[in-house]
Design an enzyme around this catalytic site. Structure first.
Site, short mmCIF file in Angstrom:
data_model
loop_
_atom_site.label_atom_id
_atom_site.label_comp_id
_atom_site.label_asym_id
_atom_site.label_seq_id
_atom_site.Cartn_x
_atom_site.Cartn_y
_atom_site.Cartn_z
CD GLU A 87 6.09 -7.71 6.64
OE1 GLU A 87 4.98 -7.27 7.01
OE2 GLU A 87 7.18 -7.25 7.06
NE ARG A 88 6.13 -4.02 1.48
CZ ARG A 88 6.76 -2.85 1.56
NH1 ARG A 88 7.78 -2.60 0.75
NH2 ARG A 88 6.37 -1.94 2.43
N GLY B 76 -24.55 -15.59 -4.04
CA GLY B 76 -25.78 -14.90 -3.71
C GLY B 76 -25.89 -14.66 -2.21
CD GLN C 138 -23.02 -9.97 -6.69
OE1 GLN C 138 -22.53 -9.50 -5.68
NE2 GLN C 138 -24.23 -9.63 -7.14
CB ILE D 299 1.24 -6.80 17.73
CG1 ILE D 299 1.61 -5.32 17.91
CG2 ILE D 299 2.47 -7.69 17.64
CD1 ILE D 299 2.29 -4.70 16.71
N PRO E 221 11.06 -7.08 1.51
CG PRO E 221 12.70 -6.54 -0.08
CD PRO E 221 12.37 -6.39 1.38
N GLY F 255 2.37 -2.87 4.14
CA GLY F 255 2.44 -1.71 3.25
C GLY F 255 1.17 -1.65 2.41
CB ILE G 14 7.79 -8.31 14.08
CG1 ILE G 14 8.69 -7.08 13.90
CG2 ILE G 14 6.75 -8.43 12.98
CD1 ILE G 14 9.63 -7.19 12.71
CD GLU H 103 5.06 3.66 17.90
OE1 GLU H 103 6.19 3.26 18.18
OE2 GLU H 103 4.69 4.85 17.99
#
Length: 384
Positions: A245-246, A342, A339, A160, A243, A367, A126, A130
């Site tokens: 997609e998130r 190391g 962390q 993309i 929604p 987003g 999709i 841009e």
């Protein structure tokens, strides 16, 4: 982490997960490092996934799918996350692109495209972002003008996912530049259309196995029946699908965070410093204890979001909150875990190093975290 009961998933889901896990461990994990070097995944992997029924599981049988529920596709996303795989982009193909085609494509176009996508013979993408318009979709400059029974499409897209391999691309464009967001439409561009070209396979700081491309449209003549839904309704369609997609990002982030944590728990029990295991230091134990609590909360939240979505109750605000929480959680977990490794944590051959760099994009795509906070805040303050 020790597995916790997940009532959302049935025994059928569990059996499918076992299949997906075998596929990931046998056919993806051994080759993933090479794919990272190549910045892409061979098409044969997609076809193999199609043969096993791992693509578009939720798609109705009448449209070439398997007629299962969305949880099957989410399992595929989770298992890829479990091994730290950033390619192939099955989830975007199945959970993000296919829904636009099933909801808005003409029946003839669905018949022409969807079965091959389920078989893994055709890869999808999709194209929204841009060079000058990321989260601000209404500011896009790619345009399409009607010319008889075609649209003439011109413009440029970037960042993309699946872009270099994609055969089918849903392109957001302006069909009426004077109308702002109300002038946005969605067109389906196919590989081989005259005037459609791809730029370089972009080199990112993470997610190297995922091909990410620039796309160029120079007066591409797109058949009018490749318009998704109605002209000028594209922005509305995009907002309706965001929604899900998130939610997918939440699922992927949670799985990757759990994987990073598990690698770290194993490492600190093996690595020694000052004549004792890293696991014996109070700082290590405190860090891991705190992360374990965060991950348990994240898992419960993620499954709650899935349940709400399956019930048709997940709204834009809820999905934004989930995406914010889980993307930030992944960043925090991978940083804390690195962390504890190391200096070895900074070496690319260690999976924690790759997980850390792979995680950074999650707070940006789909987003940004700032956009998610704004969505939540508007509902809190402006909606009252």
């Amino acid at each position: 982490m020790n597995p916790t009961p997940r009532p959302l998933f049935s025994t059928e889901h569990d059996a499918f997960r076992a299949l997906v896990r075998r596929f990931c461990e046998k056919e993806i994990a051994p080759h993933h490092a090479a794919w990272e070097e190549a910045h892409g995944v061979p098409r044969a992997v997609w076809r193999r996934a199609g043969e096993l029924g791992l693509l578009g599981c939720w798609l109705p049988e009448a449209q070439g799918g398997h007629g299962a529920d969305l949880l099957f596709d989410m399992i595929v996303a989770e298992e890829l996350g479990r091994i730290g795989a950033t390619g192939p982009g099955f989830a975007l193909h199945s959970v993000i692109v296919m829904p636009y085609l099933t909801a808005h494509a003409a029946p003839a176009l669905q018949r022409a495209l969807l079965p091959a996508m389920v078989r893994g013979e055709s890869i999808s993408a999709i194209a929204m972002t841009e060079p000058g318009a990321g989260s601000d979709l209404a500011g896009m400059r790619t345009q399409a003008r009607r010319d008889g029974d075609h649209y003439v499409l011109s413009g440029q897209k970037t960042f993309i996912t699946n872009g270099h391999n994609a055969d089918v691309i849903v392109v957001a464009c302006k069909t009426d530049a004077s109308q702002g967001a109300h002038g946005v439409s969605l067109l389906v561009v196919q590989d081989g259309m005259a005037g459609f070209t791809r730029g370089r396979n972009l080199r990112k700081i993470g997610q190297h196995a995922q091909d990410t491309a620039e796309l160029f449209f120079d007066n591409v003549r797109v058949p009018a029946d490749h318009l998704l839904g109605e002209e000028g309704k594209g922005f509305k369609y995009l907002m309706q699908k965001l929604p899900q997609e998130r939610l997918l990002i939440s699922v992927q982030c949670q799985a990757r965070a759990e994987a990073a944590f598990d690698w770290t728990v194993q490492y600190v029990q093996e690595r020694q410093a000052f004549r004792q295991r890293l696991a014996d230091f109070q700082n290590t134990r405190f860090k891991l204890g705190a992360l374990a609590a965060d991950l348990a909360a994240g898992r419960a939240y993620c499954d709650q979001l899935l349940a709400r979505h399956l019930a048709g109750e997940l709204d834009a605000v809820g999905a934004a909150a989930g995406k914010l929480w889980h993307s930030e959680l992944l960043g925090r977990v991978t940083d804390e875990c690195l962390q504890l490794f190391g200096g070895y944590g900074y070496m690319h051959e260690y999976p924690i190093a790759r997980a850390w760099s792979d995680a950074r994009i999650e707070r940006i795509y789909g987003g940004t975290s700032e956009i998610m906070k704004e969505i939540i805040a508007r509902d809190l303050l402006d909606g009252r």
